[in-house]
Design an enzyme around this catalytic site. Sequence first.
Site, PDB file in Angstrom:
ATOM      1  N   ASP A  43     -38.199   6.945  52.113  1.00  0.00           N
ATOM      2  CA  ASP A  43     -36.839   6.996  51.592  1.00  0.00           C
ATOM      3  C   ASP A  43     -36.881   7.568  50.190  1.00  0.00           C
ATOM      4  OD1 ASP A  43     -35.219   6.088  53.614  1.00  0.00           O
ATOM      5  OD2 ASP A  43     -35.818   4.007  53.272  1.00  0.00           O
TER       6      ASP A  43
ATOM      7  N   ASP B 107     -19.341   0.971  30.516  1.00  0.00           N
ATOM      8  CA  ASP B 107     -19.826   1.197  31.889  1.00  0.00           C
ATOM      9  C   ASP B 107     -21.238   0.625  32.007  1.00  0.00           C
ATOM     10  OD1 ASP B 107     -20.612   2.095  34.296  1.00  0.00           O
ATOM     11  OD2 ASP B 107     -20.133   4.210  33.950  1.00  0.00           O
TER      12      ASP B 107
ATOM     13  N   THR C 250     -13.314   2.954  40.785  1.00  0.00           N
ATOM     14  CA  THR C 250     -12.890   2.434  42.084  1.00  0.00           C
ATOM     15  C   THR C 250     -13.189   3.494  43.134  1.00  0.00           C
ATOM     16  OG1 THR C 250     -10.675   3.389  42.036  1.00  0.00           O
ATOM     17  CG2 THR C 250     -10.944   1.216  41.000  1.00  0.00           C
ATOM     18  N   ALA C 251     -13.285   3.008  44.323  1.00  0.00           N
ATOM     19  CA  ALA C 251     -13.620   3.930  45.408  1.00  0.00           C
ATOM     20  C   ALA C 251     -12.496   4.933  45.616  1.00  0.00           C
ATOM     21  CB  ALA C 251     -13.873   3.151  46.697  1.00  0.00           C
ATOM     22  N   GLN C 252     -11.272   4.531  45.298  1.00  0.00           N
ATOM     23  CA  GLN C 252     -10.150   5.449  45.503  1.00  0.00           C
ATOM     24  C   GLN C 252     -10.124   6.536  44.430  1.00  0.00           C
ATOM     25  OE1 GLN C 252      -9.456   1.971  45.538  1.00  0.00           O
ATOM     26  NE2 GLN C 252      -9.697   2.005  47.778  1.00  0.00           N
TER      27      GLN C 252
ATOM     28  N   ARG D  22     -12.526   7.318  42.264  1.00  0.00           N
ATOM     29  CA  ARG D  22     -13.844   7.919  42.085  1.00  0.00           C
ATOM     30  C   ARG D  22     -14.031   8.375  40.634  1.00  0.00           C
ATOM     31  NH1 ARG D  22     -15.513  12.331  45.618  1.00  0.00           N
ATOM     32  NH2 ARG D  22     -13.368  13.021  45.840  1.00  0.00           N
ATOM     33  N   MET D  23     -13.407   7.645  39.735  1.00  0.00           N
ATOM     34  CA  MET D  23     -13.535   7.958  38.310  1.00  0.00           C
ATOM     35  C   MET D  23     -13.598   6.642  37.555  1.00  0.00           C
ATOM     36  SD  MET D  23     -10.875  11.032  37.510  1.00  0.00           S
ATOM     37  CE  MET D  23      -9.438  10.011  37.809  1.00  0.00           C
ATOM     38  N   SER D  24     -14.136   6.710  36.372  1.00  0.00           N
ATOM     39  CA  SER D  24     -13.998   5.583  35.459  1.00  0.00           C
ATOM     40  C   SER D  24     -13.693   6.188  34.096  1.00  0.00           C
ATOM     41  CB  SER D  24     -15.279   4.759  35.411  1.00  0.00           C
ATOM     42  OG  SER D  24     -16.324   5.510  34.844  1.00  0.00           O
TER      43      SER D  24
ATOM     44  N   ASP E 264     -31.888   0.296  60.198  1.00  0.00           N
ATOM     45  CA  ASP E 264     -33.240   0.855  60.222  1.00  0.00           C
ATOM     46  C   ASP E 264     -34.053   0.293  61.389  1.00  0.00           C
ATOM     47  OD1 ASP E 264     -33.173   2.549  58.054  1.00  0.00           O
ATOM     48  OD2 ASP E 264     -33.674   0.966  56.629  1.00  0.00           O
TER      49      ASP E 264
END
Lengths: 696, 571
Positions: free
Chosen positions: A304, A341, A375-377, A379-381, A536
């Site tokens: 991986d 962050d 946030t996933a929506q 996609r920014m901080s 896996d």
Amino acid sequence: MSRQTSSLFSAALIGPALIGSVRKLDPRAMIRNPVMFVVEVVAALTTVLFARDLVTGGNDLAFSGQIILWLWFTLIFANFAEALAEGRGKAQADSLRRTRTEMTAKRLKGAGRAYETVPGTALKVGDVVLVEAGDLIPSDGEVIEGVASVNEAAITGESAPVIRESGGDRSAVTGGTQVLSDEIKVRITAAAGSTFVDRMIALVEGASRQKTPNEIALNILLAGLTIVFVFAVASIPSFASYAGGSIPVIVLVALFVTLIPTTIGALLSAIGIAGMDRLVRFNVLAMSGRAVEAAGDVDTLLLDKTGTITLGNRQATEFRPVSGVSAQELADAAQLASLADETPEGRSIVVLAKEKYGIRARDMAGLNATFVPFTAQSRMSGVDLESASIRKGAVDAVIASLSGQPVASRGSNAALAFQPAPETGAVKEIRAIAEEIAKAGGTPLAVAQDGRLLGVVYLKDIVKGGIRERFAELRQMGIRTVMITGDNPMTAAAIAAEAGVDDFLAQATPEDKLALIRKEQADGKLVAMCGDGTNDAPALAQADVGVAMNTGTVAAREAGNMVDLDSDPTKLIEIVGIGKQLLMTRGALTTFSIANDVAKYFAIIPAMFLGLYPQLQALNIMGLASPQSAILSAIIFNALIIVALIPLALRGVTYRAVGAAALLRRNLLIYGLGGVLVPFVGIKAIDLAVSALHLV
Amino acid sequence: MNLNGWIQIALYCAVVLALVKPLGSYMTRVFTGERTLLSPVLGPVERGLYRVSGIDARQEQHWLAYTGAVILFHVLGFAVLYAILRLQAVLPLNPADQTAVAPDLAFNTSTSFITNTNWQSYGGETTLSYLSQMLGLTHQNFLSAATGIAVAVALIRGFARASSGTIGSFWVDVTRATLYVLLPICVPYTLFLVWQGMPQTLGAYVHATTLEGAHQTLALGPVASQVAIKMLGTNGGGFFNANAAHPFENPTALSNFVQMVSIFVIGAALTNVFGRMVGDERQGWAILGAMGILFLAGVLVTYWAEAHGSSVLNSFGLTGGNMEGKETRFGIAASALFAVITTAASCGAVNAMHDSFTALGGLIPLLNMQLGEIIIGGVGAGLYGMLIFVIVAIFVAGLMVGRTPEYLGKKIEAKEVKMAMLGILCLPLMMLGFTALATVVPAGLAGPANAGPHGFSEILYAYTSAAANNGSAFGGLTANTLFYNSTLAIGMLVGRFFVKIPVLAIAGSLAAKKTVPASAGTFPTHGGLFVGLLVGVILIIGGLTFFPSLALGPVVEHLAGAAGQTFATGG
């Protein structure tokens, strides 16, 4: 479990091993080892004959007595090697067993918290137990509710606690480990006696040890050679009678025992146990010896990317401003947006800004700043200040936000941040930079301030130090490495090139992995991989060597044939090394054992036939003192060489990652040629001692 | 040892080596079913044969079916040959009026010829009719050789194929070996021998009156046609009792040279077939290299020993080399070379009396056979015998590279090791076991002509020769007795089939396996290191098994002889 490597011959181990080696003389145990069993049979027979001669009075009783004594020593030395190897495991098993004793469980009666206290051994698969802070987890299971920090030192030796939680890939818990904080509900997945710790105890004790395929084949070879030498020795009495004489039985027995491959026969099982033990010391549990052997044969390693080839996280390495913006300005904005962050990426931006542009950390509260989390929506901080609003995030997301599409945000100055201000030139430029970074294997992170694109932060996967050299070593050993990653092919290719892997599988799904393994196997290759997630499991089961991470799910742990207690995927490389070392040790001692026969012949044959044909003295090239001392010296050498090689059998021969040709040359020289020469010196030395001490 | 001798030896090696590649290439095409130069002529014959016998040439066999066919073929061959020998008195082509062959001798001889041993407890010209020689023996000379080649090719297929359930068709292999390999060489070869002065006639023996006026019967017969296949097929059974020492069976130095070449040529070329079929010619050369080292070492010792003679003879004023039992038209070098070749290969033809060699000179032929005739060896048998040792060598040392042993991409596992050990075990059991028996029972002790270690060597040599399917006789041993005929026959059967069947089992097991691609981690089997390892394993496992017996035979004889001691007959 103690992590200290106990010395090979510590007094605590030798005592029990000596007792064990006498106990192992039981023929029912000996029969597992055909070569040594044959030695026991002839030793017993000659002992009976000797007893008869003692009563009736025979010749050369002192000589016969000594030979017989050394025959028994040969057996005891062989057993001692095995007992010592087992003893080292037993010490570990005992400490494991202590953690397991007297465990109680809080078995839940229903959906609520009501429970009854039962002994750990009474638990059945499917029972649900409650484990609170301070409790030992009574058996193996899966967390179905809650999250807790768990001390797994009992099995891993690592005292730092780990998090176990329901759902996801960290849900498996192991019996005997201790919950430190919080509480969890655990569904039991292993019946008493077959838990992880039980299996571990059985493994390190060698109790459940079955012969591996290669050991079986080697035993056949050794048995075959033994039969060949039965023919060679059994025909001698007739030949002697033709020549008008006879050869005493004890001399024939001495010749026979020295010729058959007792050295490897004696050490074979110790080598196997010690190989297993080396893995355990390395915090890897192999579920079978077969898996360890397979590790030595591995042709392809699936690794991986994350955690094995690269450090887990991407790091900022460069600020790339658009034209009209200075790097200093971009760094300043990016640093502000990242101050709060706590992700590794965010921290790396702060560190880079400080290192490269001397921008110091600022106090968020002092700036009156509000952190806008990822946030996933969106996609920014980012961060909202009184004077400005800064966003960083995926390039598309940041550009989209500029064009005024609705994006969820909490900042009071949000409206300010998302002024529709289409700077087409800057957007194009950003996209160009982003593509360039992606091509190089990095991740671009766009930064915008008050609706104006400032530039891109170059986040890079950091390839682990020294990993390139490791892969080069593997290549020399003839092992192909394949990197598995969820990244797009472009990124994957760049990282693959930097890390020096032979191939990669990009945007890999579990199905892709499985298909790759099947394809390699169809070409006759053996594949090793490691994994932790439930998805896996099929690939782990399909792989010839599947190493499950201890932090992984129950499904993964069941599917693999090894478990890495440290959950360090890099170890796959060492596991291969240990497998190879085990096989090499076996081969080296077999070669040595067989090569020894040359000198033994030259010691015994002239001595044996001297009475028939005095001319054969010419074959006594070692110049041994007398026929009797020659025979006695050979049998003593034969016994002592077992003891002398026990350390090698337990430690394993030195393994270097070089090509097979170089390895073979080196080992043939040491163990092949050495095996021919050493006994000449050894037997001569023993002969000098034997005659000096007037033993015959 | 002189320059002339060395040149003969060097020339011999050069000619054999030069033939390896062309013949190897041709035989590879034959056994992979490709078109060859001879296909236009022989193709119709081959297809006709299949049609007559109801064989489907494309129908391949599982190893068990292949083994069944091999055994059936031998059983039928035995029955036919036994019947001919027993009935020869009433069958045609019997100008010398030979009587029926005795049951035990017929059993021994039939066994001997179907197993490619060609041990002869009889003298050809005094025992057999022309029909027996031609239809019985020459016929089996072809078929036993073809069978050996077929089994070797089946084993090669085991290595060359992957995940295959079949190893070829025995019927096709044996037909092609005979039709495309043995016959096309034998026809011109026979004509060459006739040109060299060898008889080829069905006429009766010639009665001649010598210059001194003595009457002499000159035995004749269809000699050349039998000698060609006798050499090429490493059979070695002489038309005449004196075998290749007889002027009619080996008239000139040239015929001697060509006969020596023809003993080795197919066996040597098969290593090349092996290399080609497994896709790497170097693998074949490595095997040939190991064979070559053992061969040259043997030649060196024998030539040295014979050229130096013995101190016992020297004491009688017979200085120089040992010419006892040798033909003056061949001399010491060609006799020593012939002896090593014939025992290295499983031929067994002799152009000198091995019994009369010096102790060490006689030791090498004995050791060559004890190792299992793997130095070039019998056609086919040499290669598969050598591959058995390869499996053992790979298994012993292959682990030392840190992988489970592999050869040519095939993992060597329990089954292969078991079968290889079975193949190795049967030889010492027969050679040492029967020698041990014969040296204690009166029927055995009645055999040897000499006392002491030399007599022991005579017995040991006989059983060694039988079990190794060599067929050469040391001489001196009276072997045409019930005891020797039957025990030697058992030795021949076990030595043949208890190697062949395990070999076919290995072939089947290997063919079914996947082929692991080679990598830098794979044990390299084409270099000098591997050759050295192989030679070492052969000498240690093969040689040490027989060390006690050799010590009590030739070695002690040599040491005693050096000290001037001899062993009186009956003593």
